[in-house]
Design a protein around this motif. Structure first.
Motif, PDB file in Angstrom:
ATOM      1  N   ARG A  97       0.833  -1.190   0.111  1.00  0.00           N
ATOM      2  CA  ARG A  97      -0.024   0.154   0.172  1.00  0.00           C
ATOM      3  C   ARG A  97       0.792   1.173   0.232  1.00  0.00           C
ATOM      4  NH1 ARG A  97      -4.482  -1.937   4.455  1.00  0.00           N
ATOM      5  NH2 ARG A  97      -5.692   0.029   3.873  1.00  0.00           N
ATOM      6  N   ARG A  98       1.964   1.202   0.657  1.00  0.00           N
ATOM      7  CA  ARG A  98       2.971   2.472   0.817  1.00  0.00           C
ATOM      8  C   ARG A  98       3.609   2.606  -0.629  1.00  0.00           C
ATOM      9  NH1 ARG A  98       7.664   3.500   0.949  1.00  0.00           N
ATOM     10  NH2 ARG A  98       8.790   1.510   1.235  1.00  0.00           N
ATOM     11  N   SER A 145      -4.191   5.383  -8.742  1.00  0.00           N
ATOM     12  CA  SER A 145      -5.508   5.397  -7.831  1.00  0.00           C
ATOM     13  C   SER A 145      -6.229   4.514  -8.781  1.00  0.00           C
ATOM     14  CB  SER A 145      -5.832   6.817  -7.696  1.00  0.00           C
ATOM     15  OG  SER A 145      -6.098   7.396  -9.048  1.00  0.00           O
ATOM     16  N   GLY A 146      -7.514   4.499  -8.101  1.00  0.00           N
ATOM     17  CA  GLY A 146      -8.882   4.029  -8.993  1.00  0.00           C
ATOM     18  C   GLY A 146      -8.448   2.422  -9.068  1.00  0.00           C
ATOM     19  N   PHE A 185      -9.754  -0.245  -1.521  1.00  0.00           N
ATOM     20  CA  PHE A 185     -10.554   0.282  -2.297  1.00  0.00           C
ATOM     21  C   PHE A 185     -11.024   1.640  -2.121  1.00  0.00           C
ATOM     22  CE2 PHE A 185     -12.569  -4.220  -3.152  1.00  0.00           C
ATOM     23  CZ  PHE A 185     -11.664  -4.479  -4.277  1.00  0.00           C
ATOM     24  N   ALA A 186     -10.920   2.001  -0.572  1.00  0.00           N
ATOM     25  CA  ALA A 186     -11.449   3.264  -0.250  1.00  0.00           C
ATOM     26  C   ALA A 186     -10.133   4.351  -0.551  1.00  0.00           C
ATOM     27  CB  ALA A 186     -11.871   3.300   0.997  1.00  0.00           C
ATOM     28  N   GLU A 187      -9.119   3.812  -0.173  1.00  0.00           N
ATOM     29  CA  GLU A 187      -7.832   4.566  -0.452  1.00  0.00           C
ATOM     30  C   GLU A 187      -7.550   4.904  -1.892  1.00  0.00           C
ATOM     31  OE1 GLU A 187      -5.269   2.150   2.935  1.00  0.00           O
ATOM     32  OE2 GLU A 187      -4.482   2.153   1.068  1.00  0.00           O
ATOM     33  N   GLY A 233      -9.691   5.459  -4.048  1.00  0.00           N
ATOM     34  CA  GLY A 233     -10.780   6.185  -4.437  1.00  0.00           C
ATOM     35  C   GLY A 233     -12.041   5.512  -5.249  1.00  0.00           C
ATOM     36  N   LEU A 234     -11.986   4.228  -4.761  1.00  0.00           N
ATOM     37  CA  LEU A 234     -13.226   3.579  -5.349  1.00  0.00           C
ATOM     38  C   LEU A 234     -14.495   3.488  -4.389  1.00  0.00           C
ATOM     39  CD1 LEU A 234     -11.407   0.228  -6.780  1.00  0.00           C
ATOM     40  CD2 LEU A 234     -12.356   2.249  -7.877  1.00  0.00           C
ATOM     41  N   GLY A 235     -14.346   4.248  -3.337  1.00  0.00           N
ATOM     42  CA  GLY A 235     -15.360   4.493  -2.201  1.00  0.00           C
ATOM     43  C   GLY A 235     -15.670   2.986  -1.606  1.00  0.00           C
ATOM     44  N   ASP A 236     -16.735   2.786  -1.030  1.00  0.00           N
ATOM     45  CA  ASP A 236     -17.076   1.744  -0.328  1.00  0.00           C
ATOM     46  C   ASP A 236     -17.480   0.866  -1.331  1.00  0.00           C
ATOM     47  OD1 ASP A 236     -17.766  -0.431   1.490  1.00  0.00           O
ATOM     48  OD2 ASP A 236     -19.125   0.670   2.476  1.00  0.00           O
ATOM     49  N   ALA A 237     -16.821  -0.184  -1.894  1.00  0.00           N
ATOM     50  CA  ALA A 237     -16.984  -1.186  -2.879  1.00  0.00           C
ATOM     51  C   ALA A 237     -17.981  -2.227  -2.244  1.00  0.00           C
ATOM     52  CB  ALA A 237     -15.952  -1.897  -3.520  1.00  0.00           C
ATOM     53  N   GLY A 238     -18.009  -2.085  -0.965  1.00  0.00           N
ATOM     54  CA  GLY A 238     -19.190  -3.265  -0.313  1.00  0.00           C
ATOM     55  C   GLY A 238     -18.293  -4.535   0.118  1.00  0.00           C
TER      56      GLY A 238
END
Length: 182
Positions: free
Chosen positions: A69-70, A75-76, A131-133, A135-140
């Motif tokens: 992650r680092r 993004s996306g 996913f949130a990091e 920029g995909l929001g809460d993908a569920g």
């Protein structure tokens, strides 16, 4: 009079990580001897070898995930796939992990792919955070679960189906899932 040594979950997990990194397994009897406790104490603290293996594997995977992650540069959807590629690359390069898969395939399948090790929930939660990091929001939870299972199907295909699967195929399938998400 015998003195009982009290150990915490964290102490056992840390010792288990060190043991796993050295031997590619967790032998409860040998770990108990290293920690100067009884096997019964280890089992009482950890609720079994599968749970301890799950905790050990999670702690080691979490370090790799944090590093992946680092190092992420995109993004996306591309960012999510990048983290996955970096993580799976590190995981497959980890000699103790490869040794565990090769020498204990039944235990590995049980701990990695069922609720026995308690890993799935943690990995799915981490994937939702990724996913949130990116920029995909809460993908569920459903999308995160499917994403994780797609990657695992290739990563552990030798355990499940006895054959190798190309991770690139799994990455393409995971990308398709993310692009199709409502």
């Amino acid at each position: 009079m015998s003195v009982r040594r009290v150990v915490s979950d964290d102490e056992v997990a840390r010792a288990g990580c060190h043991f796993f990194l050295r031997y590619g397994t967790v032998d409860m009897e040998r770990l108990a001897a290293v920690m100067c406790v009884s096997r019964a104490t280890l089992y009482r603290v950890t609720h079994g070898r599968d749970r301890l293996l799950g905790e050990v594997l999670w702690r080691l995977a979490e370090r790799m995930l944090t590093e992946a992650r680092r190092q992420r540069t995109q993004s996306g959807v591309d960012g999510a796939i990048e983290v996955t590629r970096r993580f799976t690359g590190q995981l497959l390069a980890a000699e103790p992990f490869r040794r565990f898969l090769a020498t204990e395939p039944e235990a590995a399948a049980r701990v990695l792919l069922t609720s026995a090790g308690g890993l799935t929930e943690r990995i799915v939660a981490a994937q939702r955070e990724i996913f949130a990091e990116v920029g995909l929001g809460d993908a569920g939870a459903d999308v995160a679960y499917l994403y994780v299972r797609i990657i695992e199907s290739a990563l552990y295909s030798e355990l499940v189906a006895g054959c190798r699967t190309d991770l690139a195929v799994a990455h393409r399938a995971a990308r398709t899932l993310l692009l199709a998400k409502p």
